[in-house]
Motif scaffolding. Structure first.
Motif, PDB file in Angstrom:
ATOM      1  N   GLY A   1       7.109   3.921 -10.464  1.00  0.00           N
ATOM      2  CA  GLY A   1       7.448   2.802  -9.575  1.00  0.00           C
ATOM      3  C   GLY A   1       6.190   2.223  -8.942  1.00  0.00           C
TER       4      GLY A   1
ATOM      5  N   TYR B   1       4.313   0.257 -11.443  1.00  0.00           N
ATOM      6  CA  TYR B   1       4.932  -1.039 -11.752  1.00  0.00           C
ATOM      7  C   TYR B   1       4.446  -2.125 -10.787  1.00  0.00           C
ATOM      8  CZ  TYR B   1       8.651  -4.373 -12.916  1.00  0.00           C
ATOM      9  OH  TYR B   1       9.355  -5.487 -13.302  1.00  0.00           O
TER      10      TYR B   1
ATOM     11  N   ILE C   1      11.490  -3.192   0.484  1.00  0.00           N
ATOM     12  CA  ILE C   1      10.651  -3.510   1.644  1.00  0.00           C
ATOM     13  C   ILE C   1      10.564  -5.022   1.889  1.00  0.00           C
ATOM     14  CG2 ILE C   1       9.352  -1.345   1.701  1.00  0.00           C
ATOM     15  CD1 ILE C   1       7.152  -2.599   0.082  1.00  0.00           C
TER      16      ILE C   1
ATOM     17  N   ILE D   1       0.881  -1.176   0.000  1.00  0.00           N
ATOM     18  CA  ILE D   1       0.000   0.000   0.000  1.00  0.00           C
ATOM     19  C   ILE D   1       0.914   1.221   0.000  1.00  0.00           C
ATOM     20  CG2 ILE D   1      -2.120  -1.022   0.847  1.00  0.00           C
ATOM     21  CD1 ILE D   1      -1.278  -0.246   3.678  1.00  0.00           C
ATOM     22  N   TYR D   2       0.534   2.229  -0.785  1.00  0.00           N
ATOM     23  CA  TYR D   2       1.459   3.329  -1.101  1.00  0.00           C
ATOM     24  C   TYR D   2       1.350   4.467  -0.101  1.00  0.00           C
ATOM     25  CZ  TYR D   2       1.597   0.479  -5.173  1.00  0.00           C
ATOM     26  OH  TYR D   2       1.747  -0.607  -5.982  1.00  0.00           O
ATOM     27  N   TYR D   3       2.507   5.025   0.238  1.00  0.00           N
ATOM     28  CA  TYR D   3       2.516   6.235   1.063  1.00  0.00           C
ATOM     29  C   TYR D   3       1.949   7.355   0.216  1.00  0.00           C
ATOM     30  CZ  TYR D   3       5.796   4.032   4.349  1.00  0.00           C
ATOM     31  OH  TYR D   3       6.391   3.227   5.265  1.00  0.00           O
TER      32      TYR D   3
HETATM   33  N1  MSP Z   1       3.924   2.087   2.496  1.00  0.00           N
HETATM   34  C1  MSP Z   1       5.005   1.198   2.265  1.00  0.00           C
HETATM   35  C2  MSP Z   1       4.494  -0.201   1.946  1.00  0.00           C
HETATM   36  C3  MSP Z   1       3.610  -0.799   2.984  1.00  0.00           C
HETATM   37  S1  MSP Z   1       3.026  -2.356   2.494  1.00  0.00           S
HETATM   38  C4  MSP Z   1       2.312  -2.945   3.818  1.00  0.00           C
HETATM   39  C5  MSP Z   1       5.862   1.691   1.107  1.00  0.00           C
HETATM   40  N2  MSP Z   1       5.279   2.542   0.273  1.00  0.00           N
HETATM   41  S2  MSP Z   1       5.988   3.248  -0.969  1.00  0.00           S
HETATM   42  O1  MSP Z   1       4.984   4.073  -1.566  1.00  0.00           O
HETATM   43  O2  MSP Z   1       7.187   3.880  -0.553  1.00  0.00           O
HETATM   44  O3  MSP Z   1       6.444   2.107  -1.934  1.00  0.00           O
HETATM   45  C6  MSP Z   1       5.500   1.199  -2.419  1.00  0.00           C
HETATM   46  C7  MSP Z   1       6.074   0.309  -3.466  1.00  0.00           C
HETATM   47  O4  MSP Z   1       6.495   1.050  -4.590  1.00  0.00           O
HETATM   48  C8  MSP Z   1       7.284  -0.495  -2.979  1.00  0.00           C
HETATM   49  O5  MSP Z   1       7.136  -1.839  -3.381  1.00  0.00           O
HETATM   50  C9  MSP Z   1       8.428   0.124  -3.711  1.00  0.00           C
HETATM   51  O6  MSP Z   1       9.450  -0.785  -3.970  1.00  0.00           O
HETATM   52  C10 MSP Z   1       7.742   0.544  -5.005  1.00  0.00           C
HETATM   53  N3  MSP Z   1       8.535   1.558  -5.661  1.00  0.00           N
HETATM   54  C11 MSP Z   1       8.779   2.833  -5.271  1.00  0.00           C
HETATM   55  N4  MSP Z   1       9.693   3.368  -6.135  1.00  0.00           N
HETATM   56  C12 MSP Z   1      10.077   2.449  -7.038  1.00  0.00           C
HETATM   57  C13 MSP Z   1      10.819   2.467  -8.212  1.00  0.00           C
HETATM   58  N5  MSP Z   1      11.501   3.507  -8.597  1.00  0.00           N
HETATM   59  N6  MSP Z   1      10.809   1.332  -8.977  1.00  0.00           N
HETATM   60  C14 MSP Z   1      10.023   0.257  -8.698  1.00  0.00           C
HETATM   61  N7  MSP Z   1       9.293   0.241  -7.613  1.00  0.00           N
HETATM   62  C15 MSP Z   1       9.513   1.192  -6.620  1.00  0.00           C
HETATM   63  O7  MSP Z   1       6.991   1.271   1.008  1.00  0.00           O
END
Ligand code: MSP
Length: 647
Positions: A23, A26, A269, A13-15
């Protein structure tokens, strides 16, 4: 992936501190593709995604934006859901950790684990990375230079915290976890990631702080409202609460879907998902997920995308320029699951042209045109197939075996590479038989070649449906096949297909348009308001990172505009002992060729060569621009030998 008739897949789940970027797309796309792939097997699928809305990172970002945390996160939800919808991401549920039911489920999980004796209160002292919302381990915080240790994942500045906290007895799960990894060697794809996890766990697990008192934005800790639940203990449980964990009346639903069949996440993560999460589940007496699919990072200009570097790609911009499905294809085929991958717009355009427009689209087009021109709208299979058609059919069978094995393991990119070998075989078969000559000379053989090609295209379209659902439905429509993903097992049908199908050929618009423009549009402008503000913490690089970039002084010996381009100048640059190079630079509107001639400037010497307007550029000229758009060169203060390195 599970053999039973259900498939539960999740994304991280995304911040929500900004709009989704490439990303985030993806991770979400991989989950959509996995869900659709399992639908082709006739399984019931549940695809969960959502947003991670609590914690210090969000609270600080909201404060900076001058908003209340809830108003702040609310402002991004539409953009997430909008982007997912335009990319045909068919999630079943979008969870937000600020949902009431989620908070209830998290609190029930804590109560359960507390009752078991796996949670205790103590004092936490140590370094914390707000951006990753993570506590540094002792070894990560050892031997740092300067005032603070940098976060090993994102490189940002960490903060020292000292506060009362509830701890989860992670240390008592060390042996159970190691036994689980040993018994389940396929728990993580790719396998190398599992090895990293095993050595991390073997190096010793400390108990984990799962509450904060200095952060207010979170789920109240049951029985002690001075504390809020640590954001990862809150967020990981979304995978349970979304399907009804501890919700009265939802037990049946929960028991049907849990455990998850596939959980998708990025390599940053892994520790949370492969160590903390299984331990949390063991403590709750629940089954563990069947598989974690861990993908690498998408990099732009050799760097992970980041707001402060200004290299963030907005999926909306890509969608506007290329459409959803070509981008879906490119990400699945040309980004590698196992490693970091470089995303580049010129490469995306090249692959749309070569793989989609040429290899696949053109073959369909030629087949349709030739068949209809020669009045072969109704295509029936011959009673017996010639040797080369039988070979083509056999090649499809072996491609199918490898494709399904790779897909079920999560190696979508490898599966697609394999399928493209088959598409190339199909093209060679077509070309070699010269059906345009057969149409007059041997009508029977002509009909066979068209039928064999249609069978090949039919199988290809089904295998590609999870990646490009609309385009493949159109392709099948041109053959008069209706795909109904409604519980039947298409993969099994393909395995036993006898190549006895009848097709009715119909003219359709070309599936993929070739990209033909002089220069690729720029994709890295960030449109969101929040992102325009300066980030408070700059990521740092090491000296080794810096040394990777070879910055050299060179003299411009020739300089001229490139015809047909309103941006590019072509330079011949002398680098002394290192020779001469052709370098293209998009500065035509900023400087005249005369301003550059016979002067020394700074160039990036080891940038991968790139073609623009059909000409190769073998490096990059450095310039700077201020807020008003005033541009200037970087030149040495006195003349130095050509080829001198900046240090
Ligand atoms: N909130 C946490 C996840 C909690 S799950 C219980 C988090 N969020 S995030 O928004 O930072 O990242 C979410 C996903 O996006 C992660 O799997 C991260 O690897 C992916 N990506 C963020 N930037 C990325 C790239 N540049 N390339 C590919 N995926 C990357 O972590």
């Amino acid at each position: 992936m599970a053999s039973e008739n259900k498939f539960y897949v999740t994304t991280p789940i995304y911040y929500v501190t900004a709009r989704p970027h490439l990303g985030s797309l993806y991770s979400t796309l991989l989950a959509d593709v996995a869900a659709r792939w399992n639908k082709l097997y006739g399984k019931k699928t549940f695809f969960l995604t959502g947003t991670d809305e609590h914690g210090q990172k969000i609270a600080e970002a909201a404060e900076k934006a001058g908003k209340k945390p809830k108003d702040f996160v609310d402002s991004f939800i539409e953009s997430y859901q909008g982007v997912w919808n335009s990319y045909e991401i068919q999630y079943n549920h979008f969870i937000r950790t600020t949902d009431k039911g989620h908070a209830h489920g998290v609190q029930e999980w804590i109560k359960y684990v507390q009752k078991k004796g796996d949670i205790y209160k103590a004092n936490y002292q140590g370094w914390y990375c707000v951006s990753c919302e993570t506590f540094l381990t002792e070894s990560e915080a050892k031997d740092f230079k300067g005032e603070y240790p940098a976060c090993p994942t994102c490189g940002r500045q960490t903060k020292y915290i000292s506060e009362e906290s509830y701890f989860f007895k992670l240390s008592s799960y060390q042996d159970k976890l190691l036994k689980f990894y040993e018994d389940n060697p396929n728990f993580i794809t790719p396998k190398e990631r599992l090895n990293e996890v095993v050595s991390f766990v073997k190096s010793g697990l400390k108990d984990l702080s799962i509450s904060r008192t200095t952060v207010r934005w979170g789920i109240p800790f049951p029985g002690d409202p001075k504390h809020v639940v640590y954001v990862w203990a809150d967020a990981l449980n979304n995978y349970l609460t979304a399907i009804g964990y501890q919700q009265p009346g939802e037990e049946k639903e929960f028991n049907f879907w849990w455990p998850a069949d596939l959980q998708i996440l990025g390599k940053d993560i892994v520790r949370f998902h492969a160590v903390y999460w299984p331990a949390f589940l063991m403590a709750a007496d629940l089954a563990l997920p069947k598989k974690l699919l861990v993908h690498g990072w998408i990099k732009v200009g050799q760097q992970k995308m980041s707001k402060s570097l200004g290299n963030v790609i907005d999926p909306q911009n890509l969608l506007d320029a290329y459409g959803a499905e070509p981008v879906r294809y490119y990400l699945c085929r040309h980004m590698s699951i196992a490693q970091d991958s470089e995303f580049s717009v010129p490469d995306l355009e090249q692959k749309i042209n070569s793989d989609l427009a040429n290899d696949l689209g053109n073959l369909l087009n030629r087949t349709i045109t030739l068949a209809l021109k020669n009045e072969l709208g109704d295509v029936t299979a011959p009673k017996t197939w010639s040797k080369d058609a039988i070979e083509l059919k056999d090649k499809f069978s072996s491609c199918l075996t490898e494709y399904t094995a790779d897909f079920n393991e999560g190696f979508f990119n490898r599966a697609l590479t394999n399928l493209w070998h088959y598409i190339n075989n199909l093209n060679s078969y077509f070309q070699h038989n010269e059906p345009w000559s057969l149409a007059k000379a041997d009508k029977q053989k002509f009909a066979e070649v068209i039928s064999a090609t249609c069978h090949g295209l039919y199988g290809t379209a089904i295998l590609l449906w999870p990646i490009m659902p609309k385009k493949m439905t159109e392709l099948l429509d041109a053959l008069n096949v209706k795909l109904k993903v409604d519980g039947q097992n298409y993969i099994e049908q393909l395995k036993t297909l006898q190549w006895n199908l009848q097709f009715k050929i119909k003219q359709i618009e070309p599936l993929f348009k070739k990209i033909e423009h002089a220069e690729s549009p720029k994709m890295t402008e960030d449109k969101s308001e929040f992102n325009k503000k300066e980030p408070d913490i700059e990521p740092t690089i090491t000296i080794d990172d810096f040394l990777k970039v070879k910055l050299l002084v060179g003299t411009v010996e020739q300089c001229e505009p490139i015809q047909g381009s309103d941006k590019l100048l072509k330079l011949q640059v002398d680098f002394g002992k290192l020779g001469k190079r052709q370098i293209l630079s998009g500065i035509k509107q900023l400087f005249s060729p005369e301003e550059l001639l016979n002067k020394q400037f700074v160039f990036v010497f080891n940038l991968a060569p790139r073609k623009m307007m059909g000409l190769e550029s073998q490096g990059m000229l450095l310039i700077t621009k201020d807020d008003q758009g005033k541009a200037a060169f970087i030149t040495p203060s006195v003349s130095v030998s050509n080829g001198s390195r900046l240090q």
